[in-house]
Scaffold this motif. Sequence first.
Motif, PDB file in Angstrom:
ATOM      1  N   HIS A  31       0.810  -1.223   0.000  1.00 16.57           N
ATOM      2  CA  HIS A  31       0.000   0.000   0.000  1.00 16.57           C
ATOM      3  C   HIS A  31       0.842   1.271   0.000  1.00 16.57           C
ATOM      4  O   HIS A  31       0.337   2.351   0.318  1.00 16.57           O
TER       5      HIS A  31
ATOM      6  N   ARG B 195       0.246   5.504  -2.269  1.00 15.34           N
ATOM      7  CA  ARG B 195      -1.131   5.472  -2.757  1.00 15.34           C
ATOM      8  C   ARG B 195      -1.845   6.785  -2.408  1.00 15.34           C
ATOM      9  O   ARG B 195      -1.555   7.415  -1.391  1.00 15.34           O
TER      10      ARG B 195
ATOM     11  N   ALA C  32     -12.000  -5.775  -4.297  1.00 14.65           N
ATOM     12  CA  ALA C  32     -10.913  -4.823  -4.543  1.00 14.65           C
ATOM     13  C   ALA C  32     -10.617  -4.711  -6.031  1.00 14.65           C
ATOM     14  O   ALA C  32     -10.446  -3.609  -6.566  1.00 14.65           O
TER      15      ALA C  32
ATOM     16  N   ASN D 213     -12.934  -2.635  -8.048  1.00 11.49           N
ATOM     17  CA  ASN D 213     -12.848  -1.203  -7.763  1.00 11.49           C
ATOM     18  C   ASN D 213     -11.434  -0.648  -7.930  1.00 11.49           C
ATOM     19  O   ASN D 213     -11.124   0.430  -7.434  1.00 11.49           O
ATOM     20  N   ASN D 214     -10.593  -1.411  -8.641  1.00  7.51           N
ATOM     21  CA  ASN D 214      -9.222  -0.965  -8.946  1.00  7.51           C
ATOM     22  C   ASN D 214      -8.450  -0.617  -7.669  1.00  7.51           C
ATOM     23  O   ASN D 214      -7.810   0.424  -7.571  1.00  7.51           O
ATOM     24  N   CYS D 215      -8.542  -1.500  -6.691  1.00 10.81           N
ATOM     25  CA  CYS D 215      -7.860  -1.300  -5.410  1.00 10.81           C
ATOM     26  C   CYS D 215      -6.968  -2.497  -5.078  1.00 10.81           C
ATOM     27  O   CYS D 215      -7.097  -3.571  -5.673  1.00 10.81           O
ATOM     28  N   THR D 216      -6.073  -2.298  -4.126  1.00  8.61           N
ATOM     29  CA  THR D 216      -5.253  -3.370  -3.571  1.00  8.61           C
ATOM     30  C   THR D 216      -5.808  -3.732  -2.196  1.00  8.61           C
ATOM     31  O   THR D 216      -6.140  -2.852  -1.408  1.00  8.61           O
TER      32      THR D 216
ATOM     33  N   SER E 164      -6.264   0.060  -0.698  1.00 15.52           N
ATOM     34  CA  SER E 164      -5.601   1.281  -1.157  1.00 15.52           C
ATOM     35  C   SER E 164      -5.757   1.423  -2.670  1.00 15.52           C
ATOM     36  O   SER E 164      -5.973   0.434  -3.378  1.00 15.52           O
ATOM     37  N   THR E 165      -5.633   2.666  -3.137  1.00 15.23           N
ATOM     38  CA  THR E 165      -5.792   2.921  -4.573  1.00 15.23           C
ATOM     39  C   THR E 165      -5.188   4.266  -4.936  1.00 15.23           C
ATOM     40  O   THR E 165      -5.000   5.128  -4.062  1.00 15.23           O
ATOM     41  N   ASN E 166      -4.911   4.426  -6.219  1.00 17.49           N
ATOM     42  CA  ASN E 166      -4.475   5.718  -6.757  1.00 17.49           C
ATOM     43  C   ASN E 166      -5.572   6.369  -7.597  1.00 17.49           C
ATOM     44  O   ASN E 166      -5.305   7.335  -8.323  1.00 17.49           O
ATOM     45  N   ARG E 167      -6.778   5.860  -7.498  1.00 12.25           N
ATOM     46  CA  ARG E 167      -7.890   6.484  -8.206  1.00 12.25           C
ATOM     47  C   ARG E 167      -8.090   7.919  -7.720  1.00 12.25           C
ATOM     48  O   ARG E 167      -7.791   8.252  -6.572  1.00 12.25           O
TER      49      ARG E 167
END
Length: 576
Positions: A108, A111, A186, A189-192, A203-206
């Motif tokens: 993570h 992010r 996850a 929703n484009n998450c880790t 976590s995500t960089n969206r």
Amino acid sequence: MSTQLSKTPEELRKEFAELKSRDDIARLLDITTNQLKFHLYVLPSHKRYKIFVVPKKSGESRIIIAPKSPIKIIQEKLKQVLDAVYQPKPAAHGFILGRSVVTNARLHKKRRYVLNIDLKDFFPTIHFGRVRGMFMGNPYYFNAEVATVLAQICCHNRILPQGAPTSPVISNMICVRLDAKLQQLARRNNCTYSRYADDITFSTNRSKFPSALGMLLGVGQIGVGDELVSVIEENGFKINPNKTRLQVREVRQEVTGLTVNRYPNVQRRYIKQVRAILHAWSKYGLESTAQRYFEKYSKHKYADPKANRPPFQKVVKGKIEFISMVKGKNSSVYRSLLGKFAQLAPDYVKDDYVDAIPQIQVSIYTEGKTDGKHLNAALAFFQNQRSYRQISLVCLDNQGFDNLEKRLDFAVGHTDKNTKPHIFIFDRDIDKTLRKKVGGDEQYKGWGNGVYSLLLPLPKNREETPDISIEFYYKDEDISRKDERGRRLFLSTEFNKSTGRHWVEDLNCITLHKLGNPLKVIDDKVFNNKNENVAMSKDEFAENVRTKKFENIDFIGFTTLFEILSMIIADFNVET
């Protein structure tokens, strides 16, 4: 009764899969059926378990149900079996060999958003019926007798006891379906996603955090998404609302106690605490420092003044080894603390402990042909001071490539698995596009497959002149040292940039375009009144440093760079 089973993991898995009765379980655990019956059904509960309360820092309490021998030995044996059987999901990091809070936090780093949630009453929520049902279901399919006996070994008063050797692995086995469902959520929703025991992280960089997982409701208020709540409750757990956090990159982001804004790291206050403990120990003695430490923490971890207090030396060493786990054994912070601890408690540190860690060879690629000489000279100095002794550098040129960037591109595209880190170090005076490509303001950039790049990190003495080359890691007085012929390196600020005239000495520099700011090293075309070139080349300067013709050189400016190399090695060790 021995705690160890003699069978191999393969043999344990095979016998476990073939369990049909209580007698089979007893044979698997290398005890008699009568022993198993006695400790499960005859021995009173208070003789099998010790129950005590440990206050938490938050003010809440944790109930510890610790098994006594021999039920603890039986559980230790079953744990060996279950460890051989359990196949962990990639997202699970707690209580698994080779995984830790560091591997969990590493997922993570860097992010935009980090969501932390905590499962309420994690171990007590896993009750006898769930454990029994797990053993009767996929993939084990045991009959009722086997599933019941296994659950009875693992549970106390019909719940999974926090404190039993089997509880961590059982909790992970129970959470296999939960991990699979949350991993799917996850990905949609484009998450880790990861889980460390009851600590769950997304976590995500969206640009916007997905509402299916969570949302900001107001200042200090976090809402958990309906889909996330649904998955967790469908799997028999509930969220602790008091431990839900949605952290943005502008503030300190934490995952399992480590900061992850750039890379997993120990909080500064933790390191300051360890330093303060060692200082007090040195100044006031062991007993006084230990007493003050346990009194300070008597409200939570060490509530009972007569029990559950390990030797103070072990407490301190554990804290130092935690720093090692996070920052790496090459970290100067860790090695400095370990050195001080070794002086105070030599019996707790093997004589060769500091030097016993095997070296890892690192391939270094730099822009200048002399950079490797400086790096090896600095490393030799540090290793003589008992720092960075596990680093072995191989400094290479561009091997036929026009520039360092092309050599980096080739390494990134290389498909064979690298068995050691390949680190590309760029001077800071490169153009903005390349600066951003190779790492920019980040400490380093990982390209995968053991390839890393970074800009020369700024030492403290050069913060006002950021576009440096490696020579500026030395102090000005060392850069200006003269050889036996009176030659030396010069700084561009030593000359009048309009005339080339030296401000102090009777010298002239004819390369006017290099003079003034930004600060540069002048290594040619500086003439005295006899028209003799008195400038030393960069290569000659590096040779004088490497061969120790220049004595007592100050290498402190290289510390920041070697700290980052240590971080990269730690990163590489985890990735591989």
